[in-house]
Motif scaffolding. Structure first.
Motif, PDB file in Angstrom:
ATOM      1  N   LEU A  55      -9.571  -6.576   2.299  1.00  0.00           N
ATOM      2  CA  LEU A  55      -9.889  -6.704   0.877  1.00  0.00           C
ATOM      3  C   LEU A  55      -8.903  -5.955  -0.010  1.00  0.00           C
ATOM      4  CD1 LEU A  55     -13.776  -6.574   0.860  1.00  0.00           C
ATOM      5  CD2 LEU A  55     -12.265  -8.551   0.700  1.00  0.00           C
ATOM      6  N   LYS A  56      -8.253  -4.953   0.549  1.00  0.00           N
ATOM      7  CA  LYS A  56      -7.242  -4.239  -0.228  1.00  0.00           C
ATOM      8  C   LYS A  56      -6.107  -5.191  -0.604  1.00  0.00           C
ATOM      9  CE  LYS A  56      -8.426   0.211   1.808  1.00  0.00           C
ATOM     10  NZ  LYS A  56      -9.717  -0.231   2.323  1.00  0.00           N
ATOM     11  N   ALA A  57      -5.759  -6.086   0.295  1.00  0.00           N
ATOM     12  CA  ALA A  57      -4.724  -7.089   0.008  1.00  0.00           C
ATOM     13  C   ALA A  57      -5.285  -8.207  -0.866  1.00  0.00           C
ATOM     14  CB  ALA A  57      -4.162  -7.666   1.307  1.00  0.00           C
ATOM     15  N   ILE A  58      -6.454  -8.712  -0.513  1.00  0.00           N
ATOM     16  CA  ILE A  58      -7.032  -9.865  -1.205  1.00  0.00           C
ATOM     17  C   ILE A  58      -7.391  -9.547  -2.656  1.00  0.00           C
ATOM     18  CG2 ILE A  58      -9.019 -11.439  -1.255  1.00  0.00           C
ATOM     19  CD1 ILE A  58      -9.059 -11.122   1.874  1.00  0.00           C
ATOM     20  N   LEU A  59      -8.049  -8.429  -2.891  1.00  0.00           N
ATOM     21  CA  LEU A  59      -8.549  -8.103  -4.228  1.00  0.00           C
ATOM     22  C   LEU A  59      -7.584  -7.267  -5.069  1.00  0.00           C
ATOM     23  CD1 LEU A  59     -12.255  -7.224  -3.352  1.00  0.00           C
ATOM     24  CD2 LEU A  59     -11.361  -9.383  -4.253  1.00  0.00           C
ATOM     25  N   LEU A  60      -6.787  -6.440  -4.392  1.00  0.00           N
ATOM     26  CA  LEU A  60      -5.958  -5.484  -5.134  1.00  0.00           C
ATOM     27  C   LEU A  60      -4.463  -5.752  -5.018  1.00  0.00           C
ATOM     28  CD1 LEU A  60      -7.988  -2.311  -4.160  1.00  0.00           C
ATOM     29  CD2 LEU A  60      -7.967  -3.436  -6.393  1.00  0.00           C
ATOM     30  N   GLY A  61      -4.085  -6.700  -4.167  1.00  0.00           N
ATOM     31  CA  GLY A  61      -2.674  -7.030  -4.038  1.00  0.00           C
ATOM     32  C   GLY A  61      -1.859  -6.059  -3.207  1.00  0.00           C
ATOM     33  N   VAL A  62      -2.533  -5.231  -2.398  1.00  0.00           N
ATOM     34  CA  VAL A  62      -1.794  -4.332  -1.509  1.00  0.00           C
ATOM     35  C   VAL A  62      -1.039  -5.192  -0.490  1.00  0.00           C
ATOM     36  CG1 VAL A  62      -1.997  -2.488   0.211  1.00  0.00           C
ATOM     37  CG2 VAL A  62      -3.448  -2.457  -1.838  1.00  0.00           C
ATOM     38  N   ASP A  63       0.193  -4.828  -0.219  1.00  0.00           N
ATOM     39  CA  ASP A  63       1.046  -5.566   0.700  1.00  0.00           C
ATOM     40  C   ASP A  63       0.396  -5.656   2.093  1.00  0.00           C
ATOM     41  OD1 ASP A  63       3.318  -5.459   2.895  1.00  0.00           O
ATOM     42  OD2 ASP A  63       4.198  -6.381   1.114  1.00  0.00           O
ATOM     43  N   ALA A  64       0.144  -6.887   2.540  1.00  0.00           N
ATOM     44  CA  ALA A  64      -0.532  -7.111   3.830  1.00  0.00           C
ATOM     45  C   ALA A  64       0.295  -6.580   4.992  1.00  0.00           C
ATOM     46  CB  ALA A  64      -0.834  -8.596   4.016  1.00  0.00           C
ATOM     47  N   ARG A  75      -0.158   6.774   1.988  1.00  0.00           N
ATOM     48  CA  ARG A  75       0.304   7.117   0.645  1.00  0.00           C
ATOM     49  C   ARG A  75       0.651   5.864  -0.168  1.00  0.00           C
ATOM     50  NH1 ARG A  75       2.182  11.337  -1.947  1.00  0.00           N
ATOM     51  NH2 ARG A  75       1.890  12.679  -0.121  1.00  0.00           N
ATOM     52  N   ASP A  76       1.439   4.978   0.419  1.00  0.00           N
ATOM     53  CA  ASP A  76       1.867   3.786  -0.313  1.00  0.00           C
ATOM     54  C   ASP A  76       0.710   2.824  -0.570  1.00  0.00           C
ATOM     55  OD1 ASP A  76       4.496   4.708  -0.479  1.00  0.00           O
ATOM     56  OD2 ASP A  76       5.050   3.784   1.438  1.00  0.00           O
ATOM     57  N   GLY A 122       2.777   3.657 -18.274  1.00  0.00           N
ATOM     58  CA  GLY A 122       4.206   3.394 -18.304  1.00  0.00           C
ATOM     59  C   GLY A 122       4.779   2.865 -17.005  1.00  0.00           C
ATOM     60  N   GLY A 123       3.943   2.728 -15.976  1.00  0.00           N
ATOM     61  CA  GLY A 123       4.411   2.209 -14.697  1.00  0.00           C
ATOM     62  C   GLY A 123       4.583   3.247 -13.605  1.00  0.00           C
ATOM     63  N   SER A 124       4.504   4.523 -13.931  1.00  0.00           N
ATOM     64  CA  SER A 124       4.606   5.567 -12.907  1.00  0.00           C
ATOM     65  C   SER A 124       3.341   5.596 -12.065  1.00  0.00           C
ATOM     66  CB  SER A 124       4.797   6.944 -13.547  1.00  0.00           C
ATOM     67  OG  SER A 124       6.014   6.998 -14.244  1.00  0.00           O
ATOM     68  N   VAL A 125       3.514   5.962 -10.800  1.00  0.00           N
ATOM     69  CA  VAL A 125       2.383   6.113  -9.891  1.00  0.00           C
ATOM     70  C   VAL A 125       2.514   7.473  -9.207  1.00  0.00           C
ATOM     71  CG1 VAL A 125       1.177   5.188  -7.874  1.00  0.00           C
ATOM     72  CG2 VAL A 125       2.298   3.624  -9.479  1.00  0.00           C
TER      73      VAL A 125
END
Length: 159
Positions: A55-64, A75-76, A122-125
């Motif tokens: 679900l991290k990939a499906i719902l949040l767009g985390v790289d599969a 971390r990433d 601003g895009g920083s994480v």
């Protein structure tokens, strides 16, 4: 130390900005803490509980591929979850939690290993690792505190 969710909400109101949460091990406790505060509806967009790794990939767009190679406790992954919360919930700020509450290690990470992340407008994480102690309830509660403390610290430079 427990961060005041009222202080975080008040600061977001002052800035005219919003927050969204992506949670794994905390299972919605971060957003629940925020919405305990009167007036939170002005700034809290919502939360995504992506407890299951896919679900991290499906719902949040985390790289599969990242999830397949490193697992969910990374971390990433935390950083991508925070960005995914911003995007999915159309929020200025994204907050994420992922980690191991126990009782067993996961993805090669020990019990108590938690990553919290904040994605900024601003895009920083910013991502922090915490090695927490205690039982499952204590680790989850400390993870909520860590996530809100990180958000509170990142909100301050916006003064």
């Amino acid at each position: 130390m427990t961060v005041s969710s009222a202080g975080v909400v008040a600061r977001l109101v002052e800035l005219g900005q919003t927050v969204g949460c992506a949670e794994s091990l905390t299972g919605g406790l971060v957003v629940a803490r925020l919405v305990d505060t009167p007036g939170a509806s002005a700034v809290v967009r919502g939360g995504v509980v992506a407890y299951a790794t896919p679900l991290k990939a499906i719902l949040l767009g985390v790289d599969a591929d990242l999830l397949a190679s490193r697992g969910a406790v990374d971390r990433d992954v935390a950083g991508q979850m925070a960005v995914g919360a911003q995007r999915a919930l159309e929020a200025d700020w994204g907050v994420a939690t992922t980690g191991v509450a126990g009782p067993e290690p996961q993805d090669g990470m020990p019990v108590g290993c938690v990553f919290v992340a904040v994605a900024e407008p601003g895009g920083s994480v910013v991502v922090e690792r915490h090695d927490l102690t205690g039982g499952r309830p204590e680790i989850r509660a400390a993870a909520v505190d860590a996530a809100l403390e990180l958000l509170a610290r990142r909100l301050e430079p916006a003064l």
